[in-house]
Write an enzyme that holds these catalytic residues in place. Structure first.
Site, mmCIF file in Angstrom:
data_model
loop_
_atom_site.group_PDB
_atom_site.id
_atom_site.type_symbol
_atom_site.label_atom_id
_atom_site.label_comp_id
_atom_site.label_asym_id
_atom_site.label_seq_id
_atom_site.Cartn_x
_atom_site.Cartn_y
_atom_site.Cartn_z
ATOM 1 N N ARG A 1 0.602 -1.369 -0.638
ATOM 2 C CA ARG A 1 0.049 0.136 -0.154
ATOM 3 C C ARG A 1 0.895 0.938 0.003
ATOM 4 O O ARG A 1 1.099 2.110 -0.966
ATOM 5 C CB ARG A 1 -0.857 -0.302 1.059
ATOM 6 C CG ARG A 1 -2.340 1.055 1.689
ATOM 7 C CD ARG A 1 -1.576 2.509 1.010
ATOM 8 N NE ARG A 1 -1.193 1.918 3.148
ATOM 9 C CZ ARG A 1 -0.242 3.529 3.132
ATOM 10 N NH1 ARG A 1 -0.534 4.671 2.707
ATOM 11 N NH2 ARG A 1 -0.333 3.200 4.610
ATOM 12 N N ASP A 2 1.696 1.167 1.238
ATOM 13 C CA ASP A 2 2.551 2.798 1.366
ATOM 14 C C ASP A 2 3.126 2.926 0.194
ATOM 15 O O ASP A 2 3.667 4.196 -0.271
ATOM 16 C CB ASP A 2 3.144 3.254 2.832
ATOM 17 C CG ASP A 2 3.426 4.247 3.023
ATOM 18 O OD1 ASP A 2 3.594 4.864 2.141
ATOM 19 O OD2 ASP A 2 3.978 3.933 4.648
ATOM 20 N N HIS B 1 5.721 3.894 13.975
ATOM 21 C CA HIS B 1 5.483 3.529 11.318
ATOM 22 C C HIS B 1 6.939 5.118 11.545
ATOM 23 O O HIS B 1 6.247 5.750 11.183
ATOM 24 C CB HIS B 1 4.189 4.350 11.616
ATOM 25 C CG HIS B 1 4.629 3.864 9.253
ATOM 26 N ND1 HIS B 1 3.318 2.959 8.806
ATOM 27 C CD2 HIS B 1 4.892 5.031 8.736
ATOM 28 C CE1 HIS B 1 3.727 3.820 7.660
ATOM 29 N NE2 HIS B 1 4.477 4.529 7.616
ATOM 30 N N CYS C 1 5.974 10.003 1.497
ATOM 31 C CA CYS C 1 4.864 10.012 1.662
ATOM 32 C C CYS C 1 4.113 11.389 0.436
ATOM 33 O O CYS C 1 5.187 11.720 -0.235
ATOM 34 C CB CYS C 1 4.191 11.159 2.634
ATOM 35 S SG CYS C 1 3.027 12.300 3.797
ATOM 36 N N ASN D 1 9.587 4.854 3.651
ATOM 37 C CA ASN D 1 9.579 3.843 5.320
ATOM 38 C C ASN D 1 11.004 3.139 5.501
ATOM 39 O O ASN D 1 11.510 3.230 4.910
ATOM 40 C CB ASN D 1 8.765 2.888 5.184
ATOM 41 C CG ASN D 1 7.170 4.030 4.650
ATOM 42 O OD1 ASN D 1 6.306 3.678 5.869
ATOM 43 N ND2 ASN D 1 6.545 3.336 3.968
#
Ligand code: ZN
Length: 308
Positions: free
Chosen positions: A20-21, A214, A247, A256
């Site tokens: 997802r991210d 996170h 982001c 991440n």
């Protein structure tokens, strides 16, 4: 030397958020079949928590427009907790058409007003009110809810974000039925001292909730922040294979922490994850082939440590 704080845990949970991210931040749309194959490889590597997709608006995030198809096609062992990100009630409604294919939802907002406006075009209060309704509905469907608070440790537009503000949001998530709260360092501004001060406050304000860290490695402090969180008693982390992700705002807020870098550090410290590092690296190498570019995790470059 004597250690301060908590004794380190003997085992931690890792939620893989790359599908997802990571994929949402790729310039090209990753083919559904590639996504499905990579998610299955991650599960084979021992990941027991995987965020597989997001039900955001397909016109805004075309990279994840195939959310339904991913859920339909992915074949995962029964002990894998599948989560999907839902931004609001409309996203949840879409996800519920595949209710039998996932167990958890993740709803998110930013703690800082400016970042939330730029990211989702709403005030924090509007987002929060929407997520409270979303979590209530999801709980009624028997889904487990995680509320993620982005920019928990700092905002590129507003600077410091107070722990009180972050924890007040977390308490409203909890009151709305969330069983887990994730604290996101979305643009890589946290430092280990700050993390070490934050989590004791969070544990006392949020008794009984699972608290998840996170971290992003935007400025290379991701794993140092993990250590500080471990020492503060955190046993749940989110990370992304290959160091995919980032982001959308501001541009350049990449990365991440890489799941393989996290797992390598934890295993070297004697902390169990249940993850097979070699198999995980195979998944990251397969992601490199699918995306047609090199990914930036340290383990992909250096390989696992071999003690001779
Ligand atoms: Zn992230």
């Amino acid at each position: 030397m004597a250690k301060t704080g908590f004794p380190l845990p003997t085992a931690v949970k890792v939620r893989e958020v790359g599908p997802r991210d990571g994929f949402q931040n790729e310039p090209e749309v990753v083919a559904t079949a590639d996504k499905v194959h990579l998610i299955e490889m991650l599960a084979m590597a021992g990941l027991k928590r995987i965020e597989v997709t997001s039900f955001v608006r397909p016109d805004v995030v075309p990279q994840l427009a195939d959310a339904e198809a991913v859920l339909e096609h992915v074949r995962l062992p029964a002990d894998v907790a599948v989560s999907v990100l839902v931004p609001n009630e409309r996203g949840l409604e879409r996800a519920l058409s595949h209710r039998d294919r996932f167990q958890e939802i993740n709803g998110f907002l930013s703690a800082s007003e400016t970042h939330n406006q730029k990211n989702v075009g709403r005030s924090v209060e509007e987002s929060l009110a929407g997520l409270e309704r979303t979590f209530a509905r999801a709980c009624a469907e028997g889904l487990r809810c995680e509320g993620v608070i982005s920019t928990s440790f700092g905002c590129p537009y507003e600077g410091h974000v107070s722990p009180e503000r972050v924890l007040a949001i977390a308490q409203r998530f909890a009151a709305a039925g969330a069983q887990e709260v994730g604290f996101g360092d979305t643009t890589g501004m946290a430092n280990p001292l700050q993390v070490g001060e934050f989590f004791p406050l969070a544990f006392s304000a949020l008794e009984g909730l699972e608290l998840t860290a996170h971290f992003h490695n935007t400025r290379g402090q991701g794993l140092a922040n993990v250590l500080a969180a471990l020492e503060a008693g955190v046993t749940s982390f989110e990370s992304s294979f290959g160091e995919l992700g980032g982001c959308p705002v501001p541009a350049g807020a990449t990365g991440n922490i890489a799941t393989e870098d996290l797992v390598s550090m934890l295993h070297e410290m004697g902390i169990e994850t249940g993850i097979d590092l070699e198999a995980l690296l195979d998944a990251s190498r397969a992601a490199q082939r699918a995306l047609g570019r090199r990914l930036s995790s340290h383990l992909l470059t250096a390989g696992p440590i071999e003690w001779k």
